[in-house]
Scaffold this motif. Structure first.
Motif, PDB file in Angstrom:
ATOM      1  N   LEU A 278      -4.850  13.167  -6.794  1.00  8.38           N
ATOM      2  CA  LEU A 278      -5.446  13.099  -5.460  1.00  8.38           C
ATOM      3  C   LEU A 278      -6.941  12.905  -5.636  1.00  8.38           C
ATOM      4  CD1 LEU A 278      -4.539  13.392  -2.510  1.00  8.38           C
ATOM      5  CD2 LEU A 278      -5.159  15.788  -2.644  1.00  8.38           C
ATOM      6  N   ARG A 279      -7.529  11.919  -4.991  1.00  6.63           N
ATOM      7  CA  ARG A 279      -8.937  11.624  -5.198  1.00  6.63           C
ATOM      8  C   ARG A 279      -9.538  11.068  -3.918  1.00  6.63           C
ATOM      9  NH1 ARG A 279      -9.475   6.326  -5.008  1.00  6.63           N
ATOM     10  NH2 ARG A 279      -7.933   4.886  -5.856  1.00  6.63           N
ATOM     11  N   PRO A 280     -10.855  11.034  -3.833  1.00  4.26           N
ATOM     12  CA  PRO A 280     -11.497  10.446  -2.650  1.00  4.26           C
ATOM     13  C   PRO A 280     -11.165   8.955  -2.528  1.00  4.26           C
ATOM     14  CG  PRO A 280     -13.064  11.734  -3.922  1.00  4.26           C
ATOM     15  CD  PRO A 280     -11.834  11.604  -4.763  1.00  4.26           C
ATOM     16  N   ARG A 281     -11.084   8.506  -1.309  1.00  3.97           N
ATOM     17  CA  ARG A 281     -10.881   7.089  -1.076  1.00  3.97           C
ATOM     18  C   ARG A 281     -12.111   6.295  -1.498  1.00  3.97           C
ATOM     19  NH1 ARG A 281      -8.612  11.028   0.739  1.00  3.97           N
ATOM     20  NH2 ARG A 281      -9.786  11.118   2.648  1.00  3.97           N
ATOM     21  N   VAL A 282     -11.908   5.045  -1.824  1.00  2.00           N
ATOM     22  CA  VAL A 282     -12.985   4.139  -2.187  1.00  2.00           C
ATOM     23  C   VAL A 282     -13.167   3.145  -1.055  1.00  2.00           C
ATOM     24  CG1 VAL A 282     -13.692   2.342  -3.810  1.00  2.00           C
ATOM     25  CG2 VAL A 282     -12.606   4.416  -4.652  1.00  2.00           C
ATOM     26  N   LYS A 283     -14.412   2.872  -0.707  1.00  2.00           N
ATOM     27  CA  LYS A 283     -14.710   1.960   0.403  1.00  2.00           C
ATOM     28  C   LYS A 283     -14.025   0.612   0.176  1.00  2.00           C
ATOM     29  CE  LYS A 283     -18.583   0.239   3.179  1.00  2.00           C
ATOM     30  NZ  LYS A 283     -18.080   0.877   4.407  1.00  2.00           N
ATOM     31  N   GLY A 284     -13.316   0.165   1.163  1.00  2.59           N
ATOM     32  CA  GLY A 284     -12.596  -1.099   1.075  1.00  2.59           C
ATOM     33  C   GLY A 284     -11.117  -0.938   0.769  1.00  2.59           C
ATOM     34  N   GLU A 285     -10.730   0.184   0.162  1.00  8.67           N
ATOM     35  CA  GLU A 285      -9.336   0.352  -0.231  1.00  8.67           C
ATOM     36  C   GLU A 285      -8.403   0.474   0.970  1.00  8.67           C
ATOM     37  OE1 GLU A 285      -9.014   2.370  -4.602  1.00  8.67           O
ATOM     38  OE2 GLU A 285      -9.415   3.701  -2.923  1.00  8.67           O
ATOM     39  N   VAL A 286      -8.856   1.167   2.008  1.00  8.27           N
ATOM     40  CA  VAL A 286      -7.988   1.346   3.178  1.00  8.27           C
ATOM     41  C   VAL A 286      -7.713   0.001   3.845  1.00  8.27           C
ATOM     42  CG1 VAL A 286      -7.782   2.382   5.461  1.00  8.27           C
ATOM     43  CG2 VAL A 286      -8.661   3.733   3.557  1.00  8.27           C
ATOM     44  N   GLY A 287      -8.754  -0.794   4.040  1.00  9.49           N
ATOM     45  CA  GLY A 287      -8.561  -2.112   4.629  1.00  9.49           C
ATOM     46  C   GLY A 287      -7.664  -2.986   3.772  1.00  9.49           C
ATOM     47  N   CYS A 288      -7.868  -2.921   2.454  1.00 11.09           N
ATOM     48  CA  CYS A 288      -7.037  -3.705   1.531  1.00 11.09           C
ATOM     49  C   CYS A 288      -5.585  -3.278   1.628  1.00 11.09           C
ATOM     50  CB  CYS A 288      -7.567  -3.534   0.112  1.00 11.09           C
ATOM     51  SG  CYS A 288      -6.646  -4.474  -1.131  1.00 11.09           S
ATOM     52  N   ALA A 289      -5.345  -1.960   1.607  1.00 14.68           N
ATOM     53  CA  ALA A 289      -3.974  -1.462   1.699  1.00 14.68           C
ATOM     54  C   ALA A 289      -3.331  -1.834   3.031  1.00 14.68           C
ATOM     55  CB  ALA A 289      -3.954   0.049   1.494  1.00 14.68           C
ATOM     56  N   ARG A 290      -4.112  -1.739   4.104  1.00 13.61           N
ATOM     57  CA  ARG A 290      -3.598  -2.120   5.429  1.00 13.61           C
ATOM     58  C   ARG A 290      -3.233  -3.606   5.459  1.00 13.61           C
ATOM     59  NH1 ARG A 290      -7.759  -1.114   9.716  1.00 13.61           N
ATOM     60  NH2 ARG A 290      -6.092  -1.729  11.119  1.00 13.61           N
ATOM     61  N   SER A 291      -4.036  -4.435   4.809  1.00 20.41           N
ATOM     62  CA  SER A 291      -3.751  -5.875   4.761  1.00 20.41           C
ATOM     63  C   SER A 291      -2.404  -6.138   4.107  1.00 20.41           C
ATOM     64  CB  SER A 291      -4.856  -6.606   4.001  1.00 20.41           C
ATOM     65  OG  SER A 291      -6.091  -6.515   4.664  1.00 20.41           O
ATOM     66  N   HIS A 292      -2.191  -5.531   2.939  1.00 16.87           N
ATOM     67  CA  HIS A 292      -0.939  -5.756   2.221  1.00 16.87           C
ATOM     68  C   HIS A 292       0.248  -5.174   2.986  1.00 16.87           C
ATOM     69  CE1 HIS A 292      -2.409  -7.583  -1.538  1.00 16.87           C
ATOM     70  NE2 HIS A 292      -3.508  -6.883  -1.297  1.00 16.87           N
ATOM     71  N   ALA A 293       0.069  -4.009   3.611  1.00 17.93           N
ATOM     72  CA  ALA A 293       1.152  -3.411   4.386  1.00 17.93           C
ATOM     73  C   ALA A 293       1.515  -4.282   5.583  1.00 17.93           C
ATOM     74  CB  ALA A 293       0.755  -2.013   4.843  1.00 17.93           C
TER      75      ALA A 293
END
Length: 206
Positions: A47-62
């Motif tokens: 478990l770790r802090p999110r990295v800027k850009g990762e949420v948007g990237c993950a949302r794109s692929h999902a």
């Protein structure tokens, strides 16, 4: 996957895909949602802090997975806009598609940015492309995914759990069966600087 402001990346991909005789459909990338990012609890190896850009990237692929799951095709190829491709890519796509038809839960990774950054060359035009089973690989720059696998990922990633390229997590949970193309036919184009990397200081872990 391309954000509107990155016109240079889109033009580079148009030229590159044109050279190897492939067409593609552009998908507008999703953005990080600053209001929601600290609510996401991401499990990966740790478990770790999110990295800027990762949420948007993950949302794109999902979101793309939702689109694939709703389509009638047996599989689809997905590419980020910072890839560099081998001339062997068209043949690799045929081989990967065959694997997805055999195994509806298959995800075939076409790229490996770690190996390419370490100096491994992309497949030559006439190279024999093998599809090997793998347990844990990181790559979202290019992959072929079966419709059932896409449906499974779309379902579990509605609430983002891990970065888009943590494929081993999805495999260990039984949502997909993971394969990779050897040698890789895509890599990360180092001319383009990724926007992913700055950590959110106030990431919430509860």
């Amino acid at each position: 996957i391309n954000v509107a402001e990155a016109a240079d990346r889109l033009e580079a991909q148009k030229a590159q895909f044109g050279r190897i005789g492939l067409s593609f459909e552009r998908f507008e990338a999703c953005r990080d949602d600053e209001r929601l990012v600290d609510r996401f609890r991401w499990w990966c190896a740790v478990l770790r802090p999110r990295v800027k850009g990762e949420v948007g990237c993950a949302r794109s692929h999902a979101t793309i997975c939702e689109k694939i799951a709703a389509d009638r095709e047996s599989c689809a190829a997905v590419f980020e806009d910072d890839i560099i491709c081998s001339e062997a890519l068209p043949r690799a796509l045929v081989t990967a598609e065959r694997k997805c038809e055999e195994d509806p839960l298959a995800v075939v990774l076409l790229a490996d940015h770690r190996r390419v950054k370490q100096g491994e060359r992309l497949a030559d035009k006439d190279a024999q492309i093998r599809i090997e089973s793998t347990d844990w690989d990181f790559c979202s720059e290019g992959y072929v995914i079966g419709r059932r696998a896409a449906a499974a990922l779309a379902r579990i990633q509605r609430r983002i759990r891990v970065p888009a390229d943590s494929w081993g997590y999805f495999r260990k949970k039984g949502h997909i069966r993971l394969y990779r193309a050897v040698p890789p036919v895509c890599g990360q184009d180092l001319r383009f600087v990724s926007s992913i990397g700055k950590r959110y200081v106030a990431a919430e872990h509860g």
